[in-house]
Design a protein around this motif. Structure first.
Motif, PDB file in Angstrom:
ATOM      1  N   GLU A   1      34.671  81.512  21.464  1.00 33.29           N
ATOM      2  CA  GLU A   1      34.594  80.056  21.365  1.00 33.29           C
ATOM      3  C   GLU A   1      34.161  79.622  19.970  1.00 33.29           C
ATOM      4  N   ALA A   2      33.208  80.357  19.391  1.00 35.54           N
ATOM      5  CA  ALA A   2      32.764  80.010  18.040  1.00 35.54           C
ATOM      6  C   ALA A   2      33.920  80.150  17.058  1.00 35.54           C
ATOM      7  N   GLY A   3      34.653  81.240  17.174  1.00 35.30           N
ATOM      8  CA  GLY A   3      35.794  81.450  16.281  1.00 35.30           C
ATOM      9  C   GLY A   3      36.842  80.353  16.446  1.00 35.30           C
ATOM     10  N   ARG A   4      37.210  80.086  17.708  1.00 31.49           N
ATOM     11  CA  ARG A   4      38.232  79.077  17.966  1.00 31.49           C
ATOM     12  C   ARG A   4      37.770  77.694  17.516  1.00 31.49           C
ATOM     13  N   SER A   5      36.480  77.390  17.719  1.00 31.19           N
ATOM     14  CA  SER A   5      35.988  76.057  17.354  1.00 31.19           C
ATOM     15  C   SER A   5      36.029  75.844  15.843  1.00 31.19           C
ATOM     16  N   LEU A   6      36.103  76.947  15.077  1.00 33.13           N
ATOM     17  CA  LEU A   6      36.203  76.815  13.620  1.00 33.13           C
ATOM     18  C   LEU A   6      37.654  76.698  13.175  1.00 33.13           C
ATOM     19  N   GLY A   7      38.571  76.677  14.132  1.00 34.86           N
ATOM     20  CA  GLY A   7      39.982  76.541  13.786  1.00 34.86           C
ATOM     21  C   GLY A   7      40.697  77.870  13.632  1.00 34.86           C
ATOM     22  N   MET A   8      40.005  78.973  13.978  1.00 35.05           N
ATOM     23  CA  MET A   8      40.655  80.279  13.869  1.00 35.05           C
ATOM     24  C   MET A   8      41.637  80.447  15.029  1.00 35.05           C
TER      25      MET A   8
ATOM     26  N   ALA B   1      29.538  75.438  10.744  1.00 30.30           N
ATOM     27  CA  ALA B   1      30.470  74.396  11.189  1.00 30.30           C
ATOM     28  C   ALA B   1      30.780  73.437  10.040  1.00 30.30           C
ATOM     29  N   LEU B   2      29.761  73.109   9.248  1.00 33.06           N
ATOM     30  CA  LEU B   2      29.965  72.165   8.140  1.00 33.06           C
ATOM     31  C   LEU B   2      30.875  72.739   7.063  1.00 33.06           C
ATOM     32  N   ALA B   3      30.916  74.070   6.966  1.00 31.48           N
ATOM     33  CA  ALA B   3      31.714  74.710   5.915  1.00 31.48           C
ATOM     34  C   ALA B   3      33.193  74.349   6.026  1.00 31.48           C
ATOM     35  N   MET B   4      33.639  73.968   7.213  1.00 30.74           N
ATOM     36  CA  MET B   4      35.040  73.566   7.381  1.00 30.74           C
ATOM     37  C   MET B   4      35.244  72.094   7.021  1.00 30.74           C
ATOM     38  N   LYS B   5      34.193  71.444   6.551  1.00 33.45           N
ATOM     39  CA  LYS B   5      34.236  70.027   6.185  1.00 33.45           C
ATOM     40  C   LYS B   5      34.825  69.173   7.313  1.00 33.45           C
ATOM     41  N   PRO B   6      34.217  69.254   8.489  1.00 29.53           N
ATOM     42  CA  PRO B   6      34.744  68.486   9.628  1.00 29.53           C
ATOM     43  C   PRO B   6      34.433  66.999   9.467  1.00 29.53           C
ATOM     44  N   ASP B   7      35.210  66.180  10.181  1.00 31.29           N
ATOM     45  CA  ASP B   7      34.940  64.742  10.191  1.00 31.29           C
ATOM     46  C   ASP B   7      34.007  64.373  11.332  1.00 31.29           C
ATOM     47  N   ILE B   8      33.958  65.255  12.326  1.00 33.53           N
ATOM     48  CA  ILE B   8      33.166  65.003  13.528  1.00 33.53           C
ATOM     49  C   ILE B   8      32.380  66.274  13.836  1.00 33.53           C
ATOM     50  N   MET B   9      31.133  66.110  14.263  1.00 31.91           N
ATOM     51  CA  MET B   9      30.358  67.280  14.684  1.00 31.91           C
ATOM     52  C   MET B   9      29.919  67.097  16.135  1.00 31.91           C
TER      53      MET B   9
ATOM     54  N   PHE C   1      24.002  79.400  19.838  1.00 32.98           N
ATOM     55  CA  PHE C   1      24.319  79.640  18.416  1.00 32.98           C
ATOM     56  C   PHE C   1      25.674  80.311  18.202  1.00 32.98           C
ATOM     57  N   ASN C   2      25.891  81.430  18.917  1.00 29.43           N
ATOM     58  CA  ASN C   2      27.144  82.184  18.781  1.00 29.43           C
ATOM     59  C   ASN C   2      27.458  82.564  17.337  1.00 29.43           C
ATOM     60  N   LEU C   3      26.420  82.948  16.598  1.00 34.37           N
ATOM     61  CA  LEU C   3      26.681  83.485  15.257  1.00 34.37           C
ATOM     62  C   LEU C   3      27.380  84.836  15.400  1.00 34.37           C
ATOM     63  N   PHE C   4      28.112  85.226  14.360  1.00 27.69           N
ATOM     64  CA  PHE C   4      28.799  86.519  14.396  1.00 27.69           C
ATOM     65  C   PHE C   4      27.794  87.599  13.991  1.00 27.69           C
ATOM     66  N   PRO C   5      27.382  88.453  14.944  1.00 25.54           N
ATOM     67  CA  PRO C   5      26.269  89.374  14.664  1.00 25.54           C
ATOM     68  C   PRO C   5      26.599  90.468  13.654  1.00 25.54           C
ATOM     69  N   HIS C   6      27.907  90.735  13.464  1.00 22.76           N
ATOM     70  CA  HIS C   6      28.284  91.825  12.558  1.00 22.76           C
ATOM     71  C   HIS C   6      28.498  91.325  11.140  1.00 22.76           C
ATOM     72  N   LYS C   7      28.204  90.050  10.911  1.00 24.06           N
ATOM     73  CA  LYS C   7      28.371  89.492   9.570  1.00 24.06           C
ATOM     74  C   LYS C   7      27.042  88.908   9.099  1.00 24.06           C
ATOM     75  N   THR C   8      26.822  88.958   7.781  1.00 20.41           N
ATOM     76  CA  THR C   8      25.603  88.365   7.251  1.00 20.41           C
ATOM     77  C   THR C   8      25.695  86.851   7.386  1.00 20.41           C
ATOM     78  N   VAL C   9      24.556  86.203   7.147  1.00 22.23           N
ATOM     79  CA  VAL C   9      24.496  84.747   7.213  1.00 22.23           C
ATOM     80  C   VAL C   9      25.556  84.126   6.305  1.00 22.23           C
TER      81      VAL C   9
ATOM     82  N   VAL D   1      28.587  72.950  17.500  1.00 23.36           N
ATOM     83  CA  VAL D   1      27.372  73.758  17.480  1.00 23.36           C
ATOM     84  C   VAL D   1      26.989  74.042  18.931  1.00 23.36           C
ATOM     85  N   PHE D   2      26.724  75.304  19.223  1.00 24.41           N
ATOM     86  CA  PHE D   2      26.529  75.736  20.619  1.00 24.41           C
ATOM     87  C   PHE D   2      25.059  75.939  20.954  1.00 24.41           C
TER      88      PHE D   2
END
Lengths: 244, 219
Positions: free
Chosen positions: B121-128, A154-162, A90-98, A86-87
């Protein structure tokens, strides 16, 4: 003994002439919450970014879940799936919905079926309290909401570490609480977390271990109570008195 | 000289002829822009790849194209490709595509580099992977930003297609010059062909604006 999740041995990182990390040792065990504190420029963020290989170390070893990860031979994309990030911005993808932000990686990286990914994404948005924002674009969200979406993504990838890199530093003060609450909930569920933050309240309340960094090195670490109330090193004392 | 009634008369009279030329101009423009956009994207990716040899290839290509007149390039393509049995239309199309491609490469490079590093970085950090991040995250945003300069380049491409008249392609401009010299009424035909280009450019601008609106979701 809890399972070892991260081990850094002798980690070194330089940017050109500048040595940012000098022989850092760190161990993080399962379900631990480790909070990194220190002045800006002390190497906290770089340390975090080395753990998921957004920065490539110059020396030392990095073990993730007991296995040494060498950027030259390992598939870093697979490692990164286990280590969510988590940055600050945020670095959300602006061209995609939530919802699309949260679904993107499970669908594209894990080839998860869309209907299933959507169901899970909805559940995650519900968990961070943003179920009603699923079809909104990030530009329409407040900073706190953006950061909670970023956590869900980030949680959607079911990570073991955050890993959290100053997750509340870019937020208006009144929005910090909602993000910290989400992180606290995550900690209580047993997520292994490494958090760079200036929120000492969070560190005191949630951390299992607080690590003080100065000048590219770990100077002192301990339980929050020890480190905040009885710091051993002069530097730690100075740092704490400068921020508290 | 500017006898409006006369111009209108010739405009109506010459309409079927110009329509043929218009069709060729449109085909030439669309084909060369599509291929040029593909070429531009490939060379833009070469330039940002950080791989030395690809950088070099892209730099040499762009320097050659930008450093020589389009008319020279069209003739080289025409005479070079004619030997291989390729038609005037396709040699003009390739020539224009290569030309547009160099400018479009620079447009794409700029717009890709203008997307915040945090997105990668966000993309890569998600494993892309790098490719997936580029395709799903960076390029859609870069393309949206590239649209205004890209639209501009497309308009230049449309007007530049008139140079194909030099290799005996009966597009709009060549019809104007042949009709003009046949009737000794050059000025009337030049004004008429100017109007055709003007209307085409205006329609094109409208189209780009609509596309821009459509792609601005999320802003």
């Amino acid at each position: 003994m809890k399972k070892e999740m991260i081990r850094l041995e002798n980690l070194k990182k330089s940017f050109g002439e500048l040595e940012v990390l000098k022989e850092v040792h760190l161990e993080v065990h399962e379900s631990d919450v480790v909070v990194l504190i220190g002045a800006s420029g002390s190497g906290k963020s770089t340390l975090l970014r080395c753990i998921n290989f957004l920065e490539i170390k110059n020396g030392g070893k990095i073990f993730i879940e007991g296995e040494e990860v060498d950027p030259k031979t390992h598939n870093l994309n697979e490692v990164r799936q286990k280590v969510g990030m988590v940055f600050q911005h945020f670095n959300l993808f602006p061209h995609k919905t939530v919802l699309e932000n949260v679904m993107e990686a499970p669908v594209r990286v894990k080839n998860q079926n869309k209907a299933e990914a959507q169901k899970e994404a909805q559940a995650l948005l519900d968990k961070v309290g943003l179920a009603d924002k699923a079809n909104v674009y990030p530009a329409k969200l407040s900073g706190g909401q953006k950061q909670r979406v970023a956590i869900a993504r980030a949680l959607a990838m079911k990570p073991d570490i955050m890993l959290f890199d100053e997750p509340t530093s870019a937020l208006d003060p009144e929005l910090v609480g909602e993000v910290l609450a989400t992180m606290k909930e995550l900690a209580q569920e047993g997520m292994t977390m490494v958090v760079v933050t200036h929120e000492m309240g969070f560190a005191k309340e949630v951390a299992d271990e607080v690590v003080y960094m100065h000048d590219g090195q770990i100077r002192e670490k301990g339980k929050p109570d020890e480190l905040f109330n009885h710091p051993k090193e002069e530097r730690t004392k100075n740092f704490l008195s400068s921020i508290l | 000289m500017f006898d409006i009634a006369h111009i209108l008369e010739v405009l109506i009279e010459s309409y079927p002829l110009f329509m043929k030329g218009l069709w060729i101009t449109l085909k030439l423009t669309i084909v060369s822009i599509l291929i040029g956009t593909g070429i531009g994207l490939i060379f833009a990716l070469f330039k940002i790849s950080g791989i030395k040899i690809l950088n070099w290839i892209a730099n040499i290509y762009i320097a050659l194209i930008r450093g020589t007149p389009l008319i020279v390039q069209i003739f080289i393509f025409y005479f070079g490709l004619a030997e291989l049995g390729i038609s005037a239309f396709w040699s003009a199309a390739f020539g224009l595509a290569m030309h547009n491609g160099a400018y479009i490469a620079e447009i794409f490079r700029g717009s890709i580099q203008s997307v915040d590093k945090g997105q990668t970085e966000a993309g890569r950090s998600l494993g892309m992977t790098y490719g997936l991040t580029m395709r799903r995250i960076i390029l859609p945003q870069a393309f949206r930003r590239a649209l205004p300069p890209l639209g501009n380049q497309f308009i230049i491409g449309l007007k530049d297609s008139s140079l194909a008249s030099f290799i005996a392609l009966s597009e709009l401009f060549s019809i104007a010059t042949t009709q003009g010299s046949r009737t000794f009424d050059e000025m009337t035909y030049l004004i008429i062909v100017g109007l055709y280009y003007l209307v085409l450019v205006l329609l094109f601008t409208l189209l780009v604006n609509l596309l821009e609106k459509k792609l601005s979701a999320g802003e």
